[in-house]
Design a protein around this motif. Sequence first.
Motif: not given
Length: 283
Positions: A160-161, A169-171, A175-177
Motif C-alpha cells: 500500500l505504501w 498519494l504519498l506526495e 504536503a499535509m503532514a
Amino acid sequence: MDLLTGMNNAVACIEENLEGNDICRKAARAACCSEYHFSRMFSAIAGVTLSEYIRRRRLTLAAFELQRSDTRILDIALKYGYDSADAFARAFYKLHGINPSEARGAGTQLKAYPKLSFHITITGADEMEYRLEDIDFEVRIVGKSNLVSTRQALEQVPALWQEAAQNGLLEQLVAMAWEHPKCRMEGLLGVCGKEASIKDDTFDYFTATRYDGEVPEGMNELILPPHLWAVFPDTVQAWGRIYTDWLPSSGYMLADLPCIECYYAPDSGRRDELWVPVVKGKE
C-alpha cells in the motif's frame, strides 16, 4: 486480560484445534487480539512464526499417531490439514528426515516439538528506549483507507505504501503532514484499523497523517480521543520487544486503540517511531 494469560489461552486454543480449520483466527480470538497483531506478537515472543509452530505441532502429533496406530497415512494426512498423502509426505520428511511409512518401523528416530507455555523470565539487561506521551486533546487523522486481509497484512501493508508513492498519494500526504504541528504524533502515519482488537477477516488500514484542514476528496478521517501512548524508536525492533520486554514488566496493558507507526521527514533528525496506546494494568 494480561499478555501472558492471553498467549497461554491462545496456545491452548491451538492445541484444541490442530485437527481443524481457521486455527490462526481462533487463536487470535482466544488471545483477545487481531490476527494481524497476534501473528506479530507470537513470532516476537516464541521466536518462531505462528504458521511454523502449528506445522511442527501437527507433524509431531502425526508422528505419534503413525507409531501407535495402523491408521492409513492418507487419513492422518487429511486429519492434520494436508490435501494429499504426497503433500503430507513432503512436509513430514522436511521435519523428521524420513518418510511417513518409515516412521512405523521399530527404533526410528523422530523429532517432537512440545506445546509452548509462556512465563515471565529475565532474558537480559539490554536497554529499551521509550517515552510516555499523554495527549490531552482529540487527534484528527486524515488519509486513505484500504481494506486489508488480516492473514496477508504483512505483505499487503508495504504494498500500500509503495502504491501510494506511485499514484501521488504519498506526495499529497507529505504536503499535509507538516502543516501546523500540534503534537509529536506528526509525519506519515500507518494506522491499523480503528481498534487494536480487530477480530474480523479484514480491517481498514490508513496511510495517513495528522491534519486539521478540510478532508481531501477520496480520503477519510479518524478521530482519536485523548489518551496515553508509549512511544518507541525503531519500529521494526519495537514491534517485537514491546511484547517480550516492555509490556510484561511495565505495569501497562494495550488499550483498545490502534497502534500507529510514525515516519518522520528525512531532515527532522528524528527516528521513526511506534506509538502504542496503553492503560495501567490492574494491581
